[in-house]
Design an enzyme around this catalytic site. Structure first.
Site, short mmCIF file in Angstrom:
data_model
loop_
_atom_site.label_atom_id
_atom_site.label_comp_id
_atom_site.label_asym_id
_atom_site.label_seq_id
_atom_site.Cartn_x
_atom_site.Cartn_y
_atom_site.Cartn_z
N ARG A 50 4.58 7.31 92.42
CA ARG A 50 3.14 7.24 92.12
C ARG A 50 2.26 7.62 93.30
O ARG A 50 1.07 7.86 93.14
CB ARG A 50 2.77 5.89 91.52
CG ARG A 50 2.90 4.72 92.44
CD ARG A 50 2.76 3.41 91.69
NE ARG A 50 1.40 3.16 91.18
CZ ARG A 50 0.36 2.83 91.94
NH1 ARG A 50 0.50 2.76 93.25
NH2 ARG A 50 -0.82 2.59 91.41
N PRO A 94 20.45 -6.65 99.66
CA PRO A 94 19.56 -7.76 100.00
C PRO A 94 19.48 -8.00 101.50
O PRO A 94 18.66 -8.79 101.97
CB PRO A 94 20.20 -8.96 99.28
CG PRO A 94 21.59 -8.56 98.98
CD PRO A 94 21.61 -7.07 98.87
N ASP A 139 -5.60 0.39 95.94
CA ASP A 139 -4.47 -0.41 95.47
C ASP A 139 -4.16 -1.55 96.43
O ASP A 139 -4.30 -1.40 97.64
CB ASP A 139 -3.21 0.45 95.40
CG ASP A 139 -3.07 1.14 94.06
OD1 ASP A 139 -3.74 0.72 93.11
OD2 ASP A 139 -2.27 2.10 93.98
N GLU A 166 30.43 -7.57 94.93
CA GLU A 166 30.09 -8.29 96.16
C GLU A 166 29.39 -7.42 97.19
O GLU A 166 29.00 -7.88 98.25
CB GLU A 166 31.36 -8.90 96.78
CG GLU A 166 31.70 -10.27 96.26
CD GLU A 166 30.50 -11.22 96.24
OE1 GLU A 166 29.91 -11.44 97.30
OE2 GLU A 166 30.15 -11.71 95.16
N1 SAH Z 1 27.29 -10.14 98.56
C1 SAH Z 1 26.14 -9.34 98.87
C2 SAH Z 1 25.25 -9.15 97.65
C3 SAH Z 1 25.82 -8.22 96.64
S1 SAH Z 1 24.77 -8.00 95.30
C4 SAH Z 1 25.35 -10.02 99.97
O1 SAH Z 1 25.36 -11.24 100.01
O2 SAH Z 1 24.67 -9.33 100.75
C5 SAH Z 1 25.35 -6.51 94.62
C6 SAH Z 1 24.54 -5.28 94.89
O3 SAH Z 1 23.26 -5.43 94.33
C7 SAH Z 1 24.31 -4.97 96.35
O4 SAH Z 1 25.34 -4.19 96.88
C8 SAH Z 1 23.00 -4.18 96.32
O5 SAH Z 1 23.20 -2.82 96.09
C9 SAH Z 1 22.29 -4.77 95.11
N2 SAH Z 1 21.26 -5.74 95.47
C10 SAH Z 1 21.31 -7.08 95.26
N3 SAH Z 1 20.20 -7.68 95.67
C11 SAH Z 1 19.39 -6.72 96.15
C12 SAH Z 1 18.09 -6.72 96.73
N4 SAH Z 1 17.39 -7.85 96.90
N5 SAH Z 1 17.57 -5.54 97.11
C13 SAH Z 1 18.25 -4.39 96.97
N6 SAH Z 1 19.50 -4.33 96.43
C14 SAH Z 1 20.06 -5.48 96.02
#
Ligand code: SAH
Length: 250
Positions: A159, A94, A174, A121
């Protein structure tokens, strides 16, 4: 194109790639997706992939060693051509760049892409610092793992590959391709519950239809996503129309 997905949950990838456009693309060897279990790269009896965070706090962090080792193993099986100057190693997180149609286009030019799915995490910071070439987020929310995010990325890229969709022309219109949302689409029946298809679409006049669609795309983008219009590829006349519409909407 080859995707290598590194995950703790390989079974999550069993169904998404086994139907529809994907299945066809894989059968026709336009794309190959290989799934690698990070847990297979542990060396202890319990196959430990995570551990407590240094400094304390809730949750578990993915250890660096298995992730480095699985990436190195995958890389050693890839023979790069001269034109593949880099091999993207992408961490789904994220905290990454916001995924977009433009990034999907950029990725579609590579022959090999490695995607790392985090869990719990997240991953040890040294993975970000010394292993990955890029980080991608699919939106400003937190998923429990990177698997769904990896599927989103792979789907959007596949795609775009030549030969995957029935008609390449459909890609051009698109949403997000030219910076606009797509115009409204209709199919048969011409009248459904007293709701009719716009007359112009039945006219057979291609110039009129193209003009109507262009206007609708601009109008729709203005109403729903005005933020996109600044970057959209509009001619001067269209810009003036946008300004007039903006005034009439405000
Ligand atoms: N504690 C971390 C979040 C971990 S979520 C933080 O606050 O940054 C667990 C896993 O889910 C992450 O390692 C990632 O691979 C995935 N993930 C969660 N949200 C995501 C998002 N919006 N985009 C891409 N991968 C995501």
């Amino acid at each position: 194109m080859n995707f290598y997905i590194l995950t703790l949950f390989p079974q999550m990838f069993e169904s998404p790639f086994s139907s529809g456009i994907f299945k066809r693309a894989i059968e026709r060897q336009l794309v190959r997706v290989s799934i690698h279990n990070i847990r297979d790269y542990t060396h202890d009896k319990h196959h430990t992939v995570d551990d407590y965070p240094y400094g304390g706090g809730a949750g578990m962090v993915l250890k660096p060693e298995p992730i480095f080792e699985v990436v190195e193993s995958v890389k050693s099986g890839i023979s790069l051509n001269q034109e593949d100057d880099v091999l993207p190693v992408i961490l789904l997180t994220p905290q990454g760049h916001s995924f977009s149609q433009q990034i999907a286009h950029e990725l579609s030019r590579y022959r090999h892409v490695i995607l790392i799915c985090g869990h719990y995490e997240g991953v040890d910071e040294r993975v970000r610092e010394h292993l990955v070439t890029d980080e991608i987020s699919i939106g400003d929310y937190v998923l429990s793992g990177g698997e769904l995010a990896a599927m989103v990325v792979v789907d959007a890229v596949v795609r775009l590959l030549p030969g995957v969709l029935g008609s390449e022309a459909s890609l051009l219109d698109d949403s997000h391709t030219a910076g606009l949302l797509e115009y409204p689409q209709y199919t048969r029946p011409v009248e459904y519950r007293n709701w009719s298809v716009p007359e112009v679409l039945l006219s057979g006049n291609h110039a009129q239809i193209a003009k109507w669609r262009r206007e609708q795309a601009i109008l729709r983008t203005l109403k729903r996503r005005p933020d996109l219009l600044d970057k959209a590829n509009l001619c001067l006349e269209e810009r003036q129309i946008v300004e007039r519409l903006k005034d009439s909407l405000s």
